[in-house]
Design a protein around this motif. Sequence first.
Motif, mmCIF file in Angstrom:
data_model
loop_
_atom_site.group_PDB
_atom_site.id
_atom_site.type_symbol
_atom_site.label_atom_id
_atom_site.label_comp_id
_atom_site.label_asym_id
_atom_site.label_seq_id
_atom_site.Cartn_x
_atom_site.Cartn_y
_atom_site.Cartn_z
ATOM 1 N N PHE A 1 -1.779 23.417 -10.698
ATOM 2 C CA PHE A 1 -0.969 24.013 -9.633
ATOM 3 C C PHE A 1 -1.621 23.790 -8.274
ATOM 4 O O PHE A 1 -0.953 23.451 -7.297
ATOM 5 C CB PHE A 1 -0.791 25.512 -9.898
ATOM 6 N N LEU A 2 -2.930 23.960 -8.226
ATOM 7 C CA LEU A 2 -3.671 23.731 -6.988
ATOM 8 C C LEU A 2 -3.565 22.271 -6.556
ATOM 9 O O LEU A 2 -3.395 21.969 -5.368
ATOM 10 C CB LEU A 2 -5.134 24.131 -7.190
ATOM 11 N N GLU A 3 -3.664 21.348 -7.530
ATOM 12 C CA GLU A 3 -3.606 19.921 -7.206
ATOM 13 C C GLU A 3 -2.250 19.512 -6.636
ATOM 14 O O GLU A 3 -2.175 18.600 -5.809
ATOM 15 C CB GLU A 3 -3.916 19.082 -8.456
ATOM 16 N N LEU A 4 -1.190 20.191 -7.071
ATOM 17 C CA LEU A 4 0.139 19.900 -6.519
ATOM 18 C C LEU A 4 0.155 20.133 -5.015
ATOM 19 O O LEU A 4 0.698 19.334 -4.241
ATOM 20 C CB LEU A 4 1.196 20.779 -7.194
ATOM 21 N N TRP A 5 -0.428 21.248 -4.586
ATOM 22 C CA TRP A 5 -0.481 21.572 -3.164
ATOM 23 C C TRP A 5 -1.509 20.700 -2.444
ATOM 24 O O TRP A 5 -1.291 20.284 -1.296
ATOM 25 C CB TRP A 5 -0.814 23.054 -2.980
ATOM 26 N N TYR A 6 -2.622 20.454 -3.111
ATOM 27 C CA TYR A 6 -3.703 19.676 -2.508
ATOM 28 C C TYR A 6 -3.238 18.269 -2.139
ATOM 29 O O TYR A 6 -3.445 17.800 -1.017
ATOM 30 C CB TYR A 6 -4.872 19.620 -3.501
ATOM 31 N N VAL A 7 -2.583 17.617 -3.091
ATOM 32 C CA VAL A 7 -2.137 16.248 -2.851
ATOM 33 C C VAL A 7 -0.973 16.211 -1.857
ATOM 34 O O VAL A 7 -0.826 15.255 -1.088
ATOM 35 C CB VAL A 7 -1.760 15.559 -4.184
ATOM 36 N N ALA B 1 0.834 -1.203 0.000
ATOM 37 C CA ALA B 1 0.000 0.000 0.000
ATOM 38 C C ALA B 1 0.866 1.250 0.000
ATOM 39 O O ALA B 1 0.548 2.238 -0.667
ATOM 40 C CB ALA B 1 -0.920 -0.011 1.214
ATOM 41 N N PHE B 2 1.968 1.204 0.740
ATOM 42 C CA PHE B 2 2.885 2.344 0.786
ATOM 43 C C PHE B 2 3.493 2.613 -0.588
ATOM 44 O O PHE B 2 3.505 3.759 -1.058
ATOM 45 C CB PHE B 2 3.994 2.085 1.809
ATOM 46 N N LEU B 3 3.980 1.563 -1.236
ATOM 47 C CA LEU B 3 4.589 1.726 -2.557
ATOM 48 C C LEU B 3 3.567 2.189 -3.590
ATOM 49 O O LEU B 3 3.870 3.027 -4.444
ATOM 50 C CB LEU B 3 5.221 0.396 -3.008
ATOM 51 N N GLY B 4 2.343 1.657 -3.506
ATOM 52 C CA GLY B 4 1.296 2.080 -4.425
ATOM 53 C C GLY B 4 0.952 3.552 -4.258
ATOM 54 O O GLY B 4 0.848 4.293 -5.245
ATOM 55 N N ALA B 5 0.779 3.978 -2.994
ATOM 56 C CA ALA B 5 0.455 5.383 -2.729
ATOM 57 C C ALA B 5 1.603 6.296 -3.136
ATOM 58 O O ALA B 5 1.386 7.387 -3.679
ATOM 59 C CB ALA B 5 0.132 5.573 -1.247
ATOM 60 N N LEU B 6 2.840 5.850 -2.890
ATOM 61 C CA LEU B 6 4.016 6.647 -3.259
ATOM 62 C C LEU B 6 4.102 6.817 -4.771
ATOM 63 O O LEU B 6 4.368 7.923 -5.270
ATOM 64 C CB LEU B 6 5.291 5.993 -2.719
ATOM 65 N N CYS B 7 3.879 5.730 -5.506
ATOM 66 C CA CYS B 7 3.925 5.809 -6.975
ATOM 67 C C CYS B 7 2.850 6.746 -7.515
ATOM 68 O O CYS B 7 3.122 7.561 -8.407
ATOM 69 C CB CYS B 7 3.757 4.414 -7.579
ATOM 70 N N ILE B 8 1.628 6.626 -6.986
ATOM 71 C CA ILE B 8 0.545 7.504 -7.433
ATOM 72 C C ILE B 8 0.870 8.956 -7.100
ATOM 73 O O ILE B 8 0.617 9.863 -7.909
ATOM 74 C CB ILE B 8 -0.792 7.081 -6.787
ATOM 75 N N TYR B 9 1.445 9.194 -5.931
ATOM 76 C CA TYR B 9 1.810 10.550 -5.521
ATOM 77 C C TYR B 9 2.844 11.153 -6.472
ATOM 78 O O TYR B 9 2.694 12.289 -6.943
ATOM 79 C CB TYR B 9 2.351 10.516 -4.100
ATOM 80 N N LEU C 1 -6.276 11.910 -3.293
ATOM 81 C CA LEU C 1 -5.177 11.222 -3.976
ATOM 82 C C LEU C 1 -5.525 10.891 -5.425
ATOM 83 O O LEU C 1 -4.798 11.283 -6.346
ATOM 84 C CB LEU C 1 -4.817 9.932 -3.231
ATOM 85 N N PHE C 2 -6.647 10.206 -5.662
ATOM 86 C CA PHE C 2 -6.947 9.722 -7.000
ATOM 87 C C PHE C 2 -7.455 10.823 -7.935
ATOM 88 O O PHE C 2 -7.129 10.819 -9.121
ATOM 89 C CB PHE C 2 -7.948 8.571 -6.936
ATOM 90 N N THR C 3 -8.264 11.755 -7.416
ATOM 91 C CA THR C 3 -8.736 12.836 -8.288
ATOM 92 C C THR C 3 -7.581 13.697 -8.798
ATOM 93 O O THR C 3 -7.517 13.981 -10.001
ATOM 94 C CB THR C 3 -9.779 13.702 -7.555
ATOM 95 N N PRO C 4 -6.645 14.136 -7.947
ATOM 96 C CA PRO C 4 -5.481 14.871 -8.472
ATOM 97 C C PRO C 4 -4.645 14.035 -9.436
ATOM 98 O O PRO C 4 -4.012 14.570 -10.348
ATOM 99 C CB PRO C 4 -4.675 15.214 -7.215
ATOM 100 N N PHE C 5 -4.649 12.708 -9.241
ATOM 101 C CA PHE C 5 -3.906 11.820 -10.132
ATOM 102 C C PHE C 5 -4.580 11.718 -11.503
ATOM 103 O O PHE C 5 -3.916 11.731 -12.546
ATOM 104 C CB PHE C 5 -3.795 10.427 -9.497
ATOM 105 N N PHE C 6 -5.918 11.614 -11.503
ATOM 106 C CA PHE C 6 -6.649 11.440 -12.754
ATOM 107 C C PHE C 6 -6.848 12.743 -13.515
ATOM 108 O O PHE C 6 -7.056 12.709 -14.739
ATOM 109 C CB PHE C 6 -8.012 10.792 -12.490
ATOM 110 N N ASN C 7 -6.816 13.875 -12.850
ATOM 111 C CA ASN C 7 -7.069 15.146 -13.535
ATOM 112 C C ASN C 7 -6.168 15.377 -14.743
ATOM 113 O O ASN C 7 -6.662 15.737 -15.820
ATOM 114 C CB ASN C 7 -6.951 16.309 -12.553
#
Length: 314
Positions: free
Chosen positions: A68-74, A27-35, A279-285
Amino acid sequence: MDHVNHTWTQSFVLAGFTTTGNLRPLAFLGALCIYLLTLAGNLFIIILVHADSGLSTPMYFFISVLSFLELWYVSTTVPTLLQTLLRGCSPISSTVCFFQVYIFHSLGMTECHLLSVMALDRYLAICQPLRYHELMSRQMQLRLAGATWVIGFSASLVPASLTASLPFCFKEVAHYFCDLEPLMRLACVDTSWHAHIYIVVIGMITMCNLMFILGMYGGILKAVLKLPSAASRAKAFSTCSSHMTVVTLFFGSVFIVYVGPSGIQAEGRDKLIALVYSLFTPFFNPIIYTLRNKEVKEAVKRVSQRIRTVWKRS
């Protein structure tokens, strides 16, 4: 219970997810990769919009502001998510916790207003094409974008300051970041009044923006249906489809968390839904706004060609 002894706590403990054994490092590696992919994707959009003149339109300017907002949000919540996945329960100082609440909700309300501005931009582009560039001038773009940040960071002062003023009897936050509902469950006093204030501030802002967006798309639908050809209607709808997808993800997850039932049974649901919008919305945007987008693909080709030309000359 002595009220005075509990008016201030030096720290909280983020309980995170109850992931154990082999699932935790995965889970840590998955979240890190998505981040990391989220950071890279949103940075890519910002750089591309500013590097290519073909994307110097109001629509892409607002998309770059959203990125730019998503960078800070995530980056407001994911580091604490990674910490809880890596170490389990993680301590967080009360100052950092309340600051996280403020920044998280400020960025959330800023995005809520920004999505409304983007709906207005699409409405003017489709319903007022002859006056579009006059109405959505560069100065107006900057004013609208700046207003979303000012309003978002001002409005969130109310729920954040009220939460910080609560007396707390417990320290373990049933979440992977500090949020209003999990913190209210730790208070020594009845928080129903605070909950009503939160509903008024956050709920009214969310509902007003959603109604505004729906109104804009109602006008867009009415105008598009009057277009003479199917090709022109399809082109008009295609410029709105990405924004409508993001609006659905954002408002859908917000309503599930903040309008849904509260209580212990809702804690696990809240954490899972929070993963969607934090996490996922900033990733998919970035994917949503670039997938099958001919203008972005052409811009990538032009920028790549310029880079190759510079390398050959050097």
